[in-house]
Write a protein that holds these residues in place. Structure first.
Motif, mmCIF file in Angstrom:
data_model
loop_
_atom_site.group_PDB
_atom_site.id
_atom_site.type_symbol
_atom_site.label_atom_id
_atom_site.label_comp_id
_atom_site.label_asym_id
_atom_site.label_seq_id
_atom_site.Cartn_x
_atom_site.Cartn_y
_atom_site.Cartn_z
ATOM 1 N N GLU A 192 0.847 -1.191 0.000
ATOM 2 C CA GLU A 192 0.000 0.000 0.000
ATOM 3 C C GLU A 192 0.880 1.236 0.000
ATOM 4 O O GLU A 192 1.170 1.831 1.026
ATOM 5 C CB GLU A 192 -0.935 -0.023 1.207
ATOM 6 N N ALA A 193 1.293 1.651 -1.182
ATOM 7 C CA ALA A 193 2.199 2.784 -1.314
ATOM 8 C C ALA A 193 1.437 4.096 -1.157
ATOM 9 O O ALA A 193 0.229 4.179 -1.401
ATOM 10 C CB ALA A 193 2.889 2.746 -2.663
ATOM 11 N N SER A 194 2.169 5.143 -0.730
ATOM 12 C CA SER A 194 1.610 6.488 -0.604
ATOM 13 C C SER A 194 2.008 7.305 -1.824
ATOM 14 O O SER A 194 3.135 7.212 -2.303
ATOM 15 C CB SER A 194 2.142 7.166 0.667
ATOM 16 N N LEU A 195 1.080 8.117 -2.298
ATOM 17 C CA LEU A 195 1.362 8.955 -3.447
ATOM 18 C C LEU A 195 2.161 10.180 -3.029
ATOM 19 O O LEU A 195 1.926 10.759 -1.968
ATOM 20 C CB LEU A 195 0.061 9.392 -4.125
ATOM 21 N N LEU A 196 3.103 10.564 -3.869
ATOM 22 C CA LEU A 196 3.877 11.777 -3.649
ATOM 23 C C LEU A 196 3.137 12.939 -4.294
ATOM 24 O O LEU A 196 2.616 12.816 -5.409
ATOM 25 C CB LEU A 196 5.257 11.628 -4.286
ATOM 26 N N SER A 197 3.066 14.059 -3.591
ATOM 27 C CA SER A 197 2.421 15.232 -4.175
ATOM 28 C C SER A 197 3.150 15.621 -5.459
ATOM 29 O O SER A 197 4.385 15.653 -5.478
ATOM 30 C CB SER A 197 2.450 16.403 -3.194
ATOM 31 N N PRO A 198 2.429 15.877 -6.542
ATOM 32 C CA PRO A 198 3.086 16.221 -7.812
ATOM 33 C C PRO A 198 4.033 17.420 -7.662
ATOM 34 O O PRO A 198 3.731 18.367 -6.935
ATOM 35 C CB PRO A 198 1.915 16.553 -8.737
ATOM 36 N N VAL A 199 5.156 17.351 -8.346
ATOM 37 C CA VAL A 199 6.169 18.418 -8.294
ATOM 38 C C VAL A 199 6.352 18.959 -9.711
ATOM 39 O O VAL A 199 6.579 18.194 -10.649
ATOM 40 C CB VAL A 199 7.504 17.880 -7.742
ATOM 41 N N TRP A 200 6.264 20.285 -9.849
ATOM 42 C CA TRP A 200 6.443 20.896 -11.164
ATOM 43 C C TRP A 200 7.919 21.150 -11.393
ATOM 44 O O TRP A 200 8.581 21.802 -10.600
ATOM 45 C CB TRP A 200 5.649 22.193 -11.270
#
Length: 384
Positions: free
Chosen positions: A370-378
């Protein structure tokens, strides 16, 4: 005889051929040379030598190897890539199969490896775990004599194979003891070629380890013949697992070019992973998408094990696409301030370097599925 050796070397220079093969051909000619000179005219001798050269070339070209897999394009890389022979250090083998790494190539980032898997029982066929004998075609494993559209299962029946096995070769991606993460997995970044006797030559891709050694596990699962075709045995008692440790000579990065570099537009507050930069790299063997990152104090690399990808399809109107050969890997380095940085890299096709794109990711693979998503980085290009 020296001229003949030179001719052999020239004819075989672009094929998978060894010095031992050349010696064997020359030895056979030397044994017959006195008798040939006594009884045969010079023109006939020359014709026979030509036939030997031609036969040797055909044999060499039939020995499919790592570079055939990687360099499927007719054009050759500007920087020659040499293959090396792995050295087996230890193994826990199985009675039903012999597993041996036979050839490796590296560009300093990825390690590309061929593994021979040979059955130890008669009329048995080994198939890489990425294949389904009921739907994959025989030509996909190098059986060019098979009719177009003939499945592996149908071809195997015609050839008299009475048992089929699936073999999955992998490195332990989720183990905390392998935080360097070779990330070999024959279900994903792999190809296979059938060899005489029912053995298979499986191609693997993973990250190169500085100094090695490497350890691979492999699981052997029998197929069971059913009414609708071959199905993998669901009984765990029939599943067998072995391991093999080996080393390969270290290879420095070979003519690796940085096509573009990017920095994050803003930091990611509260994330245990801090993105430092992204580089698009090109080697003679592959194109890599490399993400360098650091971890917050106390975060464990083996526990987080993040993966990254440029957002698709919103990546700058198709700047990136998935390659035919997918592989991923990791490396470690020290930053100027002494902090430890990690680099995750994976193969990607680059149609052009975009000026900016969104970087997605996930982490937590080392702890659970159950991996956690990383907040998108621009990411903004910095090298222009």
């Amino acid at each position: 005889m020296n001229e003949l050796k030179k001719a052999l070397d020239r004819r075989l220079s672009m094929t998978q051929w060894t010095a031992g093969d050349t010696s064997s051909v020359l030895s056979a000619i030397r044994k017959k040379e006195p008798e040939m000179k006594k009884h045969l005219p010079a023109a006939l001798i020359a014709a026979m030598v030509f036939l030997i050269l031609t036969a040797a070339t055909v044999l060499a070209e039939s020995r499919w190897g790592v570079l055939d897999w990687l360099l499927s394009s007719p054009s050759q890389p500007e920087t020659p890539i040499e293959t090396v022979s792995p050295t087996v250090l230890a193994e826990k083998g199985l009675e039903k199969v012999s597993v041996r790494p036979v050839e490796a190539a590296s560009d300093g980032f990825g390690l590309y490896l061929s593994v021979e898997c040979r059955p130890q029982e008669e009329n048995a066929l080994l198939l890489n775990a990425s294949l389904d004998p009921n739907s994959n075609f025989a030509q996909e494993i190098g059986i060019h004599s098979a009719p177009a559209g003939q499945t592996i299962a149908a071809w195997a029946k015609e050839q008299g194979f009475t048992s089929l096995y699936s073999i999955h070769i992998f490195s332990d991606f989720y183990s905390a003891s392998t935080s360097r993460l070779e990330t070999f997995d024959s279900r994903v970044s792999a190809a296979m070629r059938f060899q005489d006797g029912g053995s298979s030559l499986v191609m693997l891709a993973g990250s190169r380890l500085e100094g090695g050694p490497y350890e691979l596990s492999y699981t052997l699962i029998p197929y069971v013949a059913g009414d609708t075709g071959w199905v993998l045995s669901g009984s765990s008692s029939t599943h067998e697992t072995g391991t093999i440790r080996f080393s390969v000579p270290d290879a420095p990065a070979q003519n690796v070019q940085t096509l573009a570099s990017y920095r994050p537009a803003d930091g990611v507050d509260g994330s245990p992973i801090q993105i430092q930069r992204v580089d698009l790299l090109q080697s003679p063997l592959a194109s890599y998408f490399a993400v360098t990152y650091t971890l917050q104090d106390g975060a464990a690399q083996a526990a987080l094990s993040p993966i990254f990808s440029p957002a698709m399809p919103t990546d700058g109107a198709g700047a990136f696409s998935w390659p035919d050969l997918y592989m991923q890997g990791r490396s470690e380095s020290l930053l100027p301030d002494g902090a430890l940085a990690y680099t995750y890299f994976c193969t990607r096709n680059f149609h052009y370097p975009p000026n900016e794109f969104e970087l997605d990711g996930a982490y937590g693979f080392g702890v659970s599925q159950e991996a956690s998503l990383l907040s998108p980085v621009w990411m903004i290009r910095q090298d222009q």
